[in-house]
Design a protein around this motif. Structure first.
Motif, PDB file in Angstrom:
ATOM      1  N   LEU A  28      30.394   4.409 -98.108  1.00  0.00           N
ATOM      2  CA  LEU A  28      30.672   4.823 -96.863  1.00  0.00           C
ATOM      3  C   LEU A  28      30.556   3.932 -95.383  1.00  0.00           C
ATOM      4  CD1 LEU A  28      31.321   7.407 -95.053  1.00  0.00           C
ATOM      5  CD2 LEU A  28      29.114   7.991 -95.159  1.00  0.00           C
ATOM      6  N   TYR A  29      29.458   3.110 -95.713  1.00  0.00           N
ATOM      7  CA  TYR A  29      29.337   1.811 -94.589  1.00  0.00           C
ATOM      8  C   TYR A  29      30.510   1.087 -94.538  1.00  0.00           C
ATOM      9  CZ  TYR A  29      27.546  -2.063 -92.032  1.00  0.00           C
ATOM     10  OH  TYR A  29      27.373  -2.976 -91.212  1.00  0.00           O
ATOM     11  N   GLU A  30      31.204   0.807 -95.800  1.00  0.00           N
ATOM     12  CA  GLU A  30      32.474  -0.054 -95.680  1.00  0.00           C
ATOM     13  C   GLU A  30      33.569   0.682 -95.257  1.00  0.00           C
ATOM     14  OE1 GLU A  30      32.439  -1.025 -99.958  1.00  0.00           O
ATOM     15  OE2 GLU A  30      31.292  -2.922 -99.621  1.00  0.00           O
ATOM     16  N   SER A  31      33.858   1.928 -95.482  1.00  0.00           N
ATOM     17  CA  SER A  31      34.707   2.894 -94.887  1.00  0.00           C
ATOM     18  C   SER A  31      34.643   2.933 -93.552  1.00  0.00           C
ATOM     19  CB  SER A  31      34.805   4.026 -95.569  1.00  0.00           C
ATOM     20  OG  SER A  31      35.025   4.228 -96.748  1.00  0.00           O
ATOM     21  N   ALA A  32      33.576   3.160 -92.981  1.00  0.00           N
ATOM     22  CA  ALA A  32      33.493   3.092 -91.481  1.00  0.00           C
ATOM     23  C   ALA A  32      33.955   1.866 -90.758  1.00  0.00           C
ATOM     24  CB  ALA A  32      32.016   3.394 -91.229  1.00  0.00           C
ATOM     25  N   HIS A  33      33.363   0.694 -91.612  1.00  0.00           N
ATOM     26  CA  HIS A  33      33.897  -0.541 -90.732  1.00  0.00           C
ATOM     27  C   HIS A  33      35.529  -0.723 -91.009  1.00  0.00           C
ATOM     28  CE1 HIS A  33      30.247  -2.421 -89.085  1.00  0.00           C
ATOM     29  NE2 HIS A  33      29.710  -1.451 -89.949  1.00  0.00           N
ATOM     30  N   LYS A  34      35.964  -0.369 -92.119  1.00  0.00           N
ATOM     31  CA  LYS A  34      37.499  -0.350 -92.093  1.00  0.00           C
ATOM     32  C   LYS A  34      38.117   0.257 -90.995  1.00  0.00           C
ATOM     33  CE  LYS A  34      39.545   0.649 -96.040  1.00  0.00           C
ATOM     34  NZ  LYS A  34      40.184   1.556 -97.257  1.00  0.00           N
ATOM     35  N   LEU A  35      37.537   1.499 -90.612  1.00  0.00           N
ATOM     36  CA  LEU A  35      38.089   2.097 -89.255  1.00  0.00           C
ATOM     37  C   LEU A  35      37.663   1.205 -87.939  1.00  0.00           C
ATOM     38  CD1 LEU A  35      36.989   5.819 -90.081  1.00  0.00           C
ATOM     39  CD2 LEU A  35      39.352   4.968 -90.272  1.00  0.00           C
ATOM     40  N   PHE A  36      36.523   0.821 -88.009  1.00  0.00           N
ATOM     41  CA  PHE A  36      36.453  -0.197 -86.998  1.00  0.00           C
ATOM     42  C   PHE A  36      37.304  -1.265 -86.830  1.00  0.00           C
ATOM     43  CE2 PHE A  36      31.471   1.008 -87.040  1.00  0.00           C
ATOM     44  CZ  PHE A  36      31.779   2.336 -86.717  1.00  0.00           C
ATOM     45  N   GLU A  37      38.074  -1.751 -87.739  1.00  0.00           N
ATOM     46  CA  GLU A  37      38.917  -2.571 -87.638  1.00  0.00           C
ATOM     47  C   GLU A  37      40.337  -2.338 -86.895  1.00  0.00           C
ATOM     48  OE1 GLU A  37      39.582  -3.902 -91.764  1.00  0.00           O
ATOM     49  OE2 GLU A  37      37.773  -4.956 -91.949  1.00  0.00           O
ATOM     50  N   LEU A  38      40.312  -1.034 -86.935  1.00  0.00           N
ATOM     51  CA  LEU A  38      41.631  -0.737 -85.871  1.00  0.00           C
ATOM     52  C   LEU A  38      41.271  -0.763 -84.435  1.00  0.00           C
ATOM     53  CD1 LEU A  38      41.986   2.747 -87.767  1.00  0.00           C
ATOM     54  CD2 LEU A  38      43.483   0.772 -88.132  1.00  0.00           C
ATOM     55  N   PRO A  39      42.658  -0.873 -83.594  1.00  0.00           N
ATOM     56  CA  PRO A  39      42.388  -0.880 -82.337  1.00  0.00           C
ATOM     57  C   PRO A  39      41.465   0.062 -81.753  1.00  0.00           C
ATOM     58  CG  PRO A  39      44.666  -1.191 -82.949  1.00  0.00           C
ATOM     59  CD  PRO A  39      43.855  -0.851 -84.165  1.00  0.00           C
ATOM     60  N   GLU A  40      40.703  -0.385 -80.582  1.00  0.00           N
ATOM     61  CA  GLU A  40      39.495   0.413 -80.076  1.00  0.00           C
ATOM     62  C   GLU A  40      39.886   1.632 -79.584  1.00  0.00           C
ATOM     63  OE1 GLU A  40      37.093  -2.210 -77.875  1.00  0.00           O
ATOM     64  OE2 GLU A  40      35.900  -2.771 -79.718  1.00  0.00           O
ATOM     65  N   HIS A  41      41.213   1.698 -79.152  1.00  0.00           N
ATOM     66  CA  HIS A  41      41.616   2.937 -78.364  1.00  0.00           C
ATOM     67  C   HIS A  41      41.794   3.881 -79.487  1.00  0.00           C
ATOM     68  CE1 HIS A  41      45.349   0.787 -79.104  1.00  0.00           C
ATOM     69  NE2 HIS A  41      45.824   2.308 -79.326  1.00  0.00           N
ATOM     70  N   THR A  42      42.198   3.669 -80.876  1.00  0.00           N
ATOM     71  CA  THR A  42      42.600   4.589 -81.835  1.00  0.00           C
ATOM     72  C   THR A  42      41.581   5.833 -81.799  1.00  0.00           C
ATOM     73  OG1 THR A  42      43.446   2.695 -83.251  1.00  0.00           O
ATOM     74  CG2 THR A  42      42.838   4.919 -84.344  1.00  0.00           C
TER      75      THR A  42
END
Length: 305
Positions: free
Chosen positions: A198-212
């Motif tokens: 889950l931590y890795e999944s959250a950080h996968k999302l954090f790699e998206l542009p910050e306005h996402t």
């Protein structure tokens, strides 16, 4: 003949967020505004545990919205096999087929098979009741079209192993991965769950542009926040998520998540939810007398048995 201008492809969908208060669930109808093609994400079938009765008021509200907007439903999407509410996917598929003349596909990530096998055995459900009930099983990073838009399937394990999200334009429908920043993240103590994943999944999302925008599967507002909120941005979560902000290490998150999970009771609708949801929302087959049953495990605490 004069040259015609190239059509403009709209990059972001129209999003309708519908909150089901009894289970704290966000449902979504997501449409391409240029073609009115649409999908439904994480629908809810009403279930009264006191009377063991199923009804369709919430799903019928989704159908009404679709009809009013003139949407054509291509797919009914699940982020995972939910353990806290029943899916209305099968009911919606049947009703949409009657209304629109087409039968939308019920879709989920490919790892649903291992979840079906696990809980099928746990509840004594014959495999023929859940084999093939999902019309499409998505590979990781699979891309399909929603009218003029692309939808990308993101594997987001942690809460459950089969968990996926759906990226459409500058939006991700993340299911039960991230909640509102004042709640944090979903539990990871179900079979196949993993705080590390889950931590890795959250950080996968954090790699998206910050306005996402990250659209969540649930909300449970409390305290000063009285109204449910369907989305926050990547930036919001990186800066303020109480469990997994950018300043939290993996070891810190795993420790806190496991400590928190150890205090949680099982979801109130765990048993009926899993039994219906591995069937994609189909009801159990009737007995010769016409009854349909879900199983309730007994917890025997006496050593004399």
């Amino acid at each position: 003949m004069d040259a015609q201008p190239a059509p403009i492809t709209l990059q972001n969908p129209t999003i309708h967020s519908l909150f089901e208060a009894r289970t704290g669930t966000w449902q979504y109808v997501v449409a391409d505004p240029s073609t009115l093609q649409a999908v439904i994400i994480d629908s809810v079938l009403d279930y009264d545990s006191a009377t063991q009765s199923i009804s369709t008021q919430t799903a019928d509200a989704v159908l009404y919205l679709i009809s009013e907007m003139g949407y054509k439903i291509d797919k009914i999407l699940e982020t995972h096999a939910h353990a806290d509410h029943l899916t209305a996917a099968s009911y919606l598929q049947q009703q949409i087929a009657k209304q629109q003349g087409n039968k939308p596909s019920i879709c989920i990530g490919k790892r649903i098979r291992q979840v079906q096998e696990l809980f099928g055995k746990r509840y004594g459900i014959p495999a023929e009741e859940y084999d093939g009930v999902f019309d499409e099983l998505f590979d990781d990073n699979y891309v399909f079209s929603l009218g003029a838009l692309d939808v990308t399937v993101l594997h987001l394990p942690g809460h459950t192993p089969d968990h996926v999200g759906y990226k459409i334009g500058d939006n991700v429908f993340c299911g039960d991965s991230l909640f509102h920043t004042d709640i944090g993240t979903a539990r990871c103590d179900f079979p196949g769950g993993s705080a590390i994943s889950l931590y890795e999944s959250a950080h996968k999302l954090f790699e998206l542009p910050e306005h996402t925008k990250i659209w969540t599967g649930h909300d449970y507002p409390s305290g000063d926040r009285s109204a449910p909120v369907p989305y926050l941005t990547v930036r919001d979560h990186k800066e303020r998520n109480k469990h997994v902000s950018q300043n939290v290490t993996m070891d810190e998150f795993v420790s806190r998540r496991r400590e928190r999970d150890a205090t949680l009771a099982e979801p109130k609708l765990l048993n009926p939810s899993l039994q219906i949801n591995i069937r994609a929302g189909r009801l159990p087959w009737p007995t010769p007398l016409g009854h349909r049953f879900v199983h309730l495990p007994l917890k025997v605490t006496s050593s004399k048995w």
